[in-house]
Design a protein around this motif. Structure first.
Motif, PDB file in Angstrom:
ATOM      1  N   MET A   1     -16.035  -2.186 -11.223  1.00 28.04           N
ATOM      2  CA  MET A   1     -16.204  -3.351 -10.386  1.00 28.04           C
ATOM      3  C   MET A   1     -15.486  -3.127  -9.052  1.00 28.04           C
ATOM      4  SD  MET A   1     -15.165  -7.193 -11.324  1.00 28.04           S
ATOM      5  CE  MET A   1     -16.058  -8.453 -10.534  1.00 28.04           C
ATOM      6  N   ARG A   2     -16.149  -3.415  -8.006  1.00 26.30           N
ATOM      7  CA  ARG A   2     -15.606  -3.172  -6.681  1.00 26.30           C
ATOM      8  C   ARG A   2     -14.769  -4.359  -6.234  1.00 26.30           C
ATOM      9  NH1 ARG A   2     -18.543  -0.687  -1.494  1.00 26.30           N
ATOM     10  NH2 ARG A   2     -16.713  -0.882  -0.267  1.00 26.30           N
ATOM     11  N   ARG A   3     -13.536  -4.071  -5.828  1.00 29.06           N
ATOM     12  CA  ARG A   3     -12.651  -5.130  -5.369  1.00 29.06           C
ATOM     13  C   ARG A   3     -12.941  -5.445  -3.918  1.00 29.06           C
ATOM     14  NH1 ARG A   3      -7.180  -2.327  -6.587  1.00 29.06           N
ATOM     15  NH2 ARG A   3      -8.485  -0.603  -5.971  1.00 29.06           N
ATOM     16  N   LYS A   4     -12.892  -6.711  -3.593  1.00 30.06           N
ATOM     17  CA  LYS A   4     -13.077  -7.153  -2.220  1.00 30.06           C
ATOM     18  C   LYS A   4     -11.713  -7.205  -1.549  1.00 30.06           C
ATOM     19  CE  LYS A   4     -17.474  -8.214  -2.355  1.00 30.06           C
ATOM     20  NZ  LYS A   4     -18.477  -7.698  -1.538  1.00 30.06           N
ATOM     21  N   ARG A   5     -11.534  -6.394  -0.512  1.00 26.97           N
ATOM     22  CA  ARG A   5     -10.299  -6.402   0.254  1.00 26.97           C
ATOM     23  C   ARG A   5     -10.648  -6.597   1.709  1.00 26.97           C
ATOM     24  NH1 ARG A   5      -7.194  -1.102  -1.512  1.00 26.97           N
ATOM     25  NH2 ARG A   5      -9.265  -0.325  -1.867  1.00 26.97           N
ATOM     26  N   LYS A   6      -9.872  -7.361   2.377  1.00 26.94           N
ATOM     27  CA  LYS A   6     -10.102  -7.582   3.792  1.00 26.94           C
ATOM     28  C   LYS A   6      -9.679  -6.338   4.559  1.00 26.94           C
ATOM     29  CE  LYS A   6      -9.781 -11.240   7.098  1.00 26.94           C
ATOM     30  NZ  LYS A   6      -9.270 -12.555   7.353  1.00 26.94           N
ATOM     31  N   SER A   7     -10.577  -5.804   5.332  1.00 27.61           N
ATOM     32  CA  SER A   7     -10.309  -4.580   6.074  1.00 27.61           C
ATOM     33  C   SER A   7      -9.296  -4.826   7.175  1.00 27.61           C
ATOM     34  CB  SER A   7     -11.601  -4.052   6.675  1.00 27.61           C
ATOM     35  OG  SER A   7     -11.328  -3.000   7.543  1.00 27.61           O
ATOM     36  N   LEU A   8      -8.372  -3.886   7.327  1.00 23.16           N
ATOM     37  CA  LEU A   8      -7.366  -4.003   8.374  1.00 23.16           C
ATOM     38  C   LEU A   8      -7.965  -3.859   9.759  1.00 23.16           C
ATOM     39  CD1 LEU A   8      -4.485  -1.916   6.796  1.00 23.16           C
ATOM     40  CD2 LEU A   8      -4.616  -4.382   7.006  1.00 23.16           C
ATOM     41  N   LEU A   9      -8.979  -3.026   9.898  1.00 22.92           N
ATOM     42  CA  LEU A   9      -9.551  -2.804  11.225  1.00 22.92           C
ATOM     43  C   LEU A   9     -10.479  -3.922  11.656  1.00 22.92           C
ATOM     44  CD1 LEU A   9     -10.256   1.005  11.195  1.00 22.92           C
ATOM     45  CD2 LEU A   9      -8.464  -0.208  12.393  1.00 22.92           C
ATOM     46  N   LYS A  10     -10.997  -4.691  10.717  1.00 23.74           N
ATOM     47  CA  LYS A  10     -11.904  -5.773  11.088  1.00 23.74           C
ATOM     48  C   LYS A  10     -11.140  -6.979  11.620  1.00 23.74           C
ATOM     49  CE  LYS A  10     -15.697  -4.431   8.180  1.00 23.74           C
ATOM     50  NZ  LYS A  10     -16.514  -4.718   7.026  1.00 23.74           N
ATOM     51  N   ARG A  11      -9.857  -7.040  11.320  1.00 24.80           N
ATOM     52  CA  ARG A  11      -9.033  -8.096  11.897  1.00 24.80           C
ATOM     53  C   ARG A  11      -8.815  -7.778  13.365  1.00 24.80           C
ATOM     54  NH1 ARG A  11      -4.085  -7.907   7.785  1.00 24.80           N
ATOM     55  NH2 ARG A  11      -5.306  -7.799   5.905  1.00 24.80           N
TER      56      ARG A  11
ATOM     57  N   GLU B   1     -13.037   3.709   7.488  1.00 21.60           N
ATOM     58  CA  GLU B   1     -13.642   2.402   7.230  1.00 21.60           C
ATOM     59  C   GLU B   1     -15.164   2.489   7.152  1.00 21.60           C
ATOM     60  OE1 GLU B   1     -13.794  -0.992  10.128  1.00 21.60           O
ATOM     61  OE2 GLU B   1     -12.301  -1.749   8.707  1.00 21.60           O
ATOM     62  N   SER B   2     -15.763   3.412   7.916  1.00 17.56           N
ATOM     63  CA  SER B   2     -17.224   3.542   7.895  1.00 17.56           C
ATOM     64  C   SER B   2     -17.727   3.990   6.520  1.00 17.56           C
ATOM     65  CB  SER B   2     -17.698   4.516   8.976  1.00 17.56           C
ATOM     66  OG  SER B   2     -17.411   5.860   8.625  1.00 17.56           O
TER      67      SER B   2
ATOM     68  N   VAL C   1      -7.821   1.217   4.436  1.00 14.43           N
ATOM     69  CA  VAL C   1      -6.546   1.885   4.632  1.00 14.43           C
ATOM     70  C   VAL C   1      -5.410   0.904   4.369  1.00 14.43           C
ATOM     71  CG1 VAL C   1      -5.088   3.079   6.317  1.00 14.43           C
ATOM     72  CG2 VAL C   1      -7.553   3.437   6.331  1.00 14.43           C
ATOM     73  N   THR C   2      -4.392   1.384   3.643  1.00 14.29           N
ATOM     74  CA  THR C   2      -3.209   0.576   3.381  1.00 14.29           C
ATOM     75  C   THR C   2      -1.992   1.258   3.989  1.00 14.29           C
ATOM     76  OG1 THR C   2      -2.695   1.671   1.285  1.00 14.29           O
ATOM     77  CG2 THR C   2      -4.193  -0.232   1.194  1.00 14.29           C
TER      78      THR C   2
ATOM     79  N   ASP D   1     -14.299   2.202  -4.545  1.00 16.00           N
ATOM     80  CA  ASP D   1     -13.944   1.603  -3.262  1.00 16.00           C
ATOM     81  C   ASP D   1     -14.800   2.130  -2.118  1.00 16.00           C
ATOM     82  OD1 ASP D   1     -11.988   0.132  -4.478  1.00 16.00           O
ATOM     83  OD2 ASP D   1     -10.342   1.450  -3.875  1.00 16.00           O
ATOM     84  N   LEU D   2     -15.487   3.249  -2.344  1.00 14.69           N
ATOM     85  CA  LEU D   2     -16.302   3.848  -1.291  1.00 14.69           C
ATOM     86  C   LEU D   2     -17.738   3.380  -1.419  1.00 14.69           C
ATOM     87  CD1 LEU D   2     -14.876   7.455  -1.416  1.00 14.69           C
ATOM     88  CD2 LEU D   2     -14.289   5.656   0.175  1.00 14.69           C
TER      89      LEU D   2
END
Length: 159
Positions: free
Chosen positions: A1-11, A43-44, A49-50, A107-108
């Protein structure tokens, strides 16, 4: 199951992204624009990235920089090889994460992956018939090896 994480670069380049870029550039000694391109390239592929990734990304950047500098006998990466350096850095980072067992393939995102790329005698297949692990291996191999032929354009003779 793919976890939904808010991307750091999209902020909007908030404190988290600035801290990550600052940490990477301190670890590698390379420029902020180069670090930003590496983060965007990761990200593409759907990788988020953490802060824990900063040291390994910085190490991968240094490794690729040294490889290009040694292969071409130059003091810094030529502008014409920057896109290759970004891909090689991403490939080195993903390879190290995979080999250490810290990369979750889920995650990819492989849904938008190209099915095959052919350049000269070399063909890389990301075919839809293979498993995600096979697609990841093909992608990493492509990122690590694509563009090495362009090094010859920037190679200088050693005396």
């Amino acid at each position: 199951m793919r976890r939904k994480r808010k991307s750091l670069l999209k902020r909007n380049r908030g404190d988290d992204v600035d801290l990550i870029i600052h940490s990477i550039t301190n670890a590698s000694g390379l420029s902020e624009p180069f670090a930003t391109m590496v983060l965007k390239r990761l990200e593409s592929f759907g990788y988020t990235v953490t802060q824990d990734d900063t040291w390994l990304i910085g190490f991968s950047m240094q490794k690729v920089e040294n490889s290009i500098r040694n292969d071409c006998n130059v003091d810094e990466i030529p502008d014409g090889l920057m896109h290759i350096a970004v891909d090689m850095t991403v490939g080195a980072f993903l390879y190290a994460k995979k080999q250490s067992g810290r990369l979750s393939i889920g995650d990819l995102d492989f849904s938008s992956a190209v099915s095959s790329i052919k350049e000269g005698d070399t063909q890389v297949n990301f075919g839809s018939g293979g498993s995600d692990g096979e697609k990841l291996d093909a992608l990493i191999n492509y990122l690590l090896t694509y563009g090495r032929g362009e090094f010859a354009c920037y190679r200088q003779i050693r005396w």
